[in-house]
Design a protein around this motif. Structure first.
Motif, short mmCIF file in Angstrom:
data_model
loop_
_atom_site.label_atom_id
_atom_site.label_comp_id
_atom_site.label_asym_id
_atom_site.label_seq_id
_atom_site.Cartn_x
_atom_site.Cartn_y
_atom_site.Cartn_z
N TRP A 30 0.89 -1.17 0.00
CA TRP A 30 0.00 0.00 0.00
C TRP A 30 0.92 1.21 0.00
CZ3 TRP A 30 -5.19 -0.98 -0.18
CH2 TRP A 30 -6.07 0.10 -0.03
N HIS A 52 -14.89 -4.18 9.90
CA HIS A 52 -13.47 -3.86 9.95
C HIS A 52 -12.69 -4.99 10.63
CE1 HIS A 52 -14.07 0.55 9.05
NE2 HIS A 52 -15.29 0.18 9.41
N SER A 65 -7.75 -3.43 8.27
CA SER A 65 -8.16 -3.62 6.88
C SER A 65 -9.68 -3.67 6.77
CB SER A 65 -7.56 -4.91 6.29
OG SER A 65 -7.94 -6.05 7.03
N TRP A 73 -9.30 -12.13 2.79
CA TRP A 73 -8.05 -12.63 3.35
C TRP A 73 -7.99 -14.12 3.12
CZ3 TRP A 73 -3.68 -10.57 5.42
CH2 TRP A 73 -3.68 -9.19 5.72
N ARG A 88 -2.49 -7.07 -1.36
CA ARG A 88 -2.24 -5.76 -0.76
C ARG A 88 -1.52 -5.89 0.57
NH1 ARG A 88 -2.66 -5.12 -5.05
NH2 ARG A 88 -4.26 -4.13 -6.33
N ALA A 89 -1.60 -7.08 1.19
CA ALA A 89 -0.87 -7.33 2.43
C ALA A 89 -0.48 -8.80 2.47
CB ALA A 89 -1.74 -6.99 3.64
N GLY A 100 -3.87 -10.65 2.00
CA GLY A 100 -4.98 -9.71 1.88
C GLY A 100 -5.14 -9.33 0.42
N LEU A 103 -7.90 -5.64 -1.07
CA LEU A 103 -8.44 -4.95 0.11
C LEU A 103 -8.90 -3.55 -0.27
CD1 LEU A 103 -5.75 -5.99 2.75
CD2 LEU A 103 -7.99 -7.05 2.33
N LEU A 106 -6.47 -0.25 3.94
CA LEU A 106 -5.37 -0.80 4.71
C LEU A 106 -4.70 0.35 5.45
CD1 LEU A 106 -3.95 -3.52 5.28
CD2 LEU A 106 -2.29 -2.91 3.52
#
Length: 285
Positions: A30, A52, A65, A73, A88-89, A100, A103, A106
């Motif tokens: 990100w 969340h 996230s 996820w 993204r993660a 992730g 997402l 983040l």
């Protein structure tokens, strides 16, 4: 968009994989977070708050996230897991990796500053802070329609378009009824119903408000526009609800729920997916 029960189950799976374990790899793909590295930190817990996800570390940080419309996820074997263009993660221990994917949000904040991200939320239908009385009071004070009020996460957290439509249908309330015209008794029943539906949903992999997990039979109204109402045989419809720029889809039965929506022109609606199916069956030229 995934609803509160889906996010709750996601948090449970992540918590089982990461709680008490040390991160051996940490990549936050990100732009504003790309230089942060939590390798060596230990996960304290992963919890949900409405829609969340909060991944708390012993470093005093929380990785926050939100799945938005398409995020998820994934948990995979750390030895074989590989991030891809949609990741993204990427968080890994010696045993498990969490990816992730797509997402919608983040962030990283100090754990003692989580309120800056989720403090605006109303009581969480699946959380330890759940309070039916607070939820009823918040809905009663909302200067909007009851459907839009249910979808507003500052009133109560965790309801999306599926559970909003199903709750209102089962309680025979028109989604476009101003909250000021909904009685306290109706609000209480509505909140109790929403809580029961999400609490049941978190226990099963397939969301169902009808008791049947079979595709096409698992909801009363949501996703059934253009099809017969399971209760009265009339036609389920879909229309937009909410303020401009924040409009959402709402499925409902005009016969069971007090007439057409003000945003519904009454024209015939084909069943969802009917056009795609017809197109796929058309001969190729």
């Amino acid at each position: 968009m995934p609803e509160g029960d889906t996010v709750w189950r996601t948090a449970q799976r992540l918590n089982q994989a990461f709680a008490g374990e040390t991160l051996t790899r940490s990549e936050l793909r990100w732009p504003s977070l790309a230089t942060l590295d939590f390798t060596g930190a230990t996960t304290l817990e992963v919890v949900s708050r409405g829609k969340h996800l909060l991944h708390r570390l012993n470093s005093g940080h929380t990785i926050h996230s939100h799945l938005r419309m398409e995020g998820q996820w994934l948990i995979a074997d750390a030895a074989t897991a590989r991030p891809n263009a949609q990741t993204r993660a990427f968080l890994s221990t010696t045993r498990w990796a969490g990816l992730g994917q797509r997402l919608g949000m983040l962030d990283v904040v100090g754990t003692d500053e989580e309120h800056t991200l989720v403090g605006h939320l109303g009581p969480d239908l699946l959380g330890p802070d759940w309070s039916a009385d607070r939820a009823v009071a918040n809905l009663a004070a909302a200067d909007t329609t009851i459907g839009a009020a249910l979808l507003d996460q500052t009133n109560l957290a965790g309801i999306g378009t599926l559970y909003a439509a199903e709750t209102l249908f089962t309680e025979r309330l028109n989604p476009w009824t101003p909250t000021a015209e909904v009685t306290d008794a109706q609000l209480t029943h509505l909140v109790e119903r929403a809580h029961r539906l999400l609490d049941n949903g978190r226990r099963h992999a397939v969301q169902s408000t009808t008791g049947s997990p079979r595709h096409g039979e698992n909801t009363w109204a949501h996703g059934r526009s253009g099809r017969p109402c399971r209760r009265c045989g009339g036609t389920v419809r879909v229309a937009m609800i909410g303020p401009p720029t924040r409009e959402r889809t709402m499925f409902y039965c005009p016969s069971c729920q007090g007439g057409l929506a003000p945003t519904d022109d009454g024209r015939p609606q084909r069943p969802l997916g009917a056009g795609r199916k017809a197109q796929s069956l058309s001969p190729k030229l």
